[in-house]
Design a protein around this motif. Structure first.
Motif, PDB file in Angstrom:
ATOM      1  N   VAL A 179      13.976  42.697  50.382  1.00  0.00           N
ATOM      2  CA  VAL A 179      12.835  43.476  49.917  1.00  0.00           C
ATOM      3  C   VAL A 179      13.223  44.043  48.554  1.00  0.00           C
ATOM      4  CG1 VAL A 179      11.278  45.393  50.374  1.00  0.00           C
ATOM      5  CG2 VAL A 179      12.342  44.175  52.286  1.00  0.00           C
ATOM      6  N   ASP A 180      12.469  43.714  47.519  1.00  0.00           N
ATOM      7  CA  ASP A 180      12.790  44.158  46.158  1.00  0.00           C
ATOM      8  C   ASP A 180      12.003  45.420  45.801  1.00  0.00           C
ATOM      9  OD1 ASP A 180      13.934  44.075  43.671  1.00  0.00           O
ATOM     10  OD2 ASP A 180      13.098  42.134  43.107  1.00  0.00           O
ATOM     11  N   ASP A 181      12.557  46.218  44.920  1.00  0.00           N
ATOM     12  CA  ASP A 181      11.866  47.405  44.387  1.00  0.00           C
ATOM     13  C   ASP A 181      11.373  48.336  45.489  1.00  0.00           C
ATOM     14  OD1 ASP A 181      12.269  46.027  42.064  1.00  0.00           O
ATOM     15  OD2 ASP A 181      10.170  45.569  41.690  1.00  0.00           O
ATOM     16  N   PHE A 182      12.164  48.481  46.548  1.00  0.00           N
ATOM     17  CA  PHE A 182      11.717  49.314  47.669  1.00  0.00           C
ATOM     18  C   PHE A 182      11.525  50.776  47.229  1.00  0.00           C
ATOM     19  CE2 PHE A 182      12.251  52.069  51.353  1.00  0.00           C
ATOM     20  CZ  PHE A 182      11.272  51.544  52.187  1.00  0.00           C
ATOM     21  N   ALA A 236      21.486  49.443  46.001  1.00  0.00           N
ATOM     22  CA  ALA A 236      20.924  50.308  44.966  1.00  0.00           C
ATOM     23  C   ALA A 236      20.777  49.484  43.695  1.00  0.00           C
ATOM     24  CB  ALA A 236      21.829  51.508  44.719  1.00  0.00           C
ATOM     25  N   GLU A 237      19.580  49.471  43.116  1.00  0.00           N
ATOM     26  CA  GLU A 237      19.343  48.753  41.866  1.00  0.00           C
ATOM     27  C   GLU A 237      19.551  49.694  40.679  1.00  0.00           C
ATOM     28  OE1 GLU A 237      15.059  47.238  42.914  1.00  0.00           O
ATOM     29  OE2 GLU A 237      16.094  45.629  41.856  1.00  0.00           O
ATOM     30  N   GLY A 238      19.849  49.139  39.540  1.00  0.00           N
ATOM     31  CA  GLY A 238      19.900  49.923  38.304  1.00  0.00           C
ATOM     32  C   GLY A 238      21.023  50.947  38.230  1.00  0.00           C
TER      33      GLY A 238
HETATM   34 MG    MG Z   1      14.092  45.081  41.790  1.00  0.00          MG
END
Ligand code: MG
Ligand code: C2E
Ligand code: MG
Ligand code: MG
Length: 286
Positions: A179-182, A236-238
């Motif tokens: 799941v992206d950008d949750f 954790a993204e970014g």
């Molecule tokens: Mg993303």
């Protein structure tokens, strides 16, 4: 939208609007040509275990090498491709490039990790995604476990049975689902559980709040425990700073991705990263 030009005259012909339309038409033509001439490349960004720093996967991120413009980021053309249907051909191309790249790195005997590709909701509504993925895997002779599929929370949102059925089929191939950008959409817990997603990638706006406010930490912690209860891995993204890494370790976040580890790099820079494998000092040494 109608501009008064004085003396009761109105200017229906808005130069700015015309300019926008023209840019859009030019862009669509250029994209069409770009697909024909294969002006796209994939960049790769590692995702690593938060504790050990060991690479767990790499995300394939599309770039358009537009003649006379340089490297165009996806935000400038993916939405257009989604609205005019070109995303189907782009998506097929990304799938093929990722699989052929995996096969090439395997042939070089590099210690490869799975590659995740981003798919848009439009690719699902076309219905043929599982078949395309399985054909691609077979064509390039890669193991399904070396491919992962990222779908944004908002794309999997709608109670669309076609998407649900496609996701099930993809998972049955042995391809992991992320799941992206949750946190930016509105999916429910029951939805996440029903779809049996493997990995939850928390949008970078939440990583950005960490260490800034108490609420930021609390929110993150809640997502992590929810995801773990559903047997999902949390990413954790970014991630851009050591402070964020420290906070994420404290919050039991499983994996991290971001400029702090590595920027997305072109394919020719990947072997070096793969040979390093550990891209972060382990927590013991921080
Ligand atoms: Mg993303
Ligand atoms: P995404 O899937 O959420 O990918 C992560 C984006 O965050 C990438 O932007 C990446 O370069 C950027 N990023 C990574 N680490 C950091 C960081 O530490 N700080 C900051 N500020 N940014 C970071 P990129 O490559 O521009 O891609 C943007 C979006 O375009 C992606 O978001 C994805 O939704 C979409 N996209 C990229 N490639 C494809 C593709 O092949 N197909 C489709 N359908 N969408 C794609
Ligand atoms: Mg992604
Ligand atoms: Mg995003």
């Amino acid at each position: 939208a109608v501009k008064a030009t004085g003396k009761g005259h109105y200017n229906f012909f808005k130069p700015e609007l015309y300019q926008k339309l023209k840019e859009r038409v030019d862009m669509e033509r250029a994209l069409e040509l770009a697909i024909e001439e294969d002006q796209f490349v994939l960049y790769y960004q590692p995702r690593v275990n938060a504790e050990t720093g060991k690479m767990t996967s790499m995300e394939a991120l599309i770039r358009w090498m537009r003649p006379d413009f340089g490297l165009v980021p996806p935000i400038e053309f993916i939405p257009i491709a989604e609205s005019n249907g070109m995303i189907l051909r782009l998506g097929d191309m990304v799938m093929a490039k990722a699989c052929s790249q995996i096969a090439a790195w395997e042939k070089e005997l590099l210690p490869i990790v799975p590659i995740s590709i981003n798919v848009s909701a439009k690719q699902f509504s076309a219905g043929a995604l599982p078949k395309k993925l399985s054909d691609c895997i077979k064509n390039w002779g890669v193991d399904a476990s070396l491919l992962e599929v990222e779908i944004t929370e908002s794309a999997m949102m709608g109670e669309d049975n076609a998407i649900i059925a496609d996701l099930c089929e993809i998972r049955e191939l042995g391809v992991k689902l992320l799941v992206d950008d949750f946190g930016t959409g509105y999916s429910s817990l029951s939805q996440l559980q029903r779809l049996d997603m493997d990995v939850l990638k928390i949008d970078r706006v939440f990583t950005n709040e960490l260490t800034k406010s108490k609420e930021g930490d609390i929110f993150f912690k809640a997502i992590v425990s929810m995801a773990h209860a559903l047997d999902m891995t949390v990413v954790a993204e970014g991630v851009e700073t050591q402070e964020q890494v420290n906070a994420l370790r404290r919050l039991a976040c499983d994996e991290i991705q971001g400029y702090f580890i590595s920027r997305p790099v072109p394919a020719n820079c990947v072997p070096e990263l793969l040979l390093k494998q550990f891209l972060l000092p382990s927590s013991a040494s921080t």
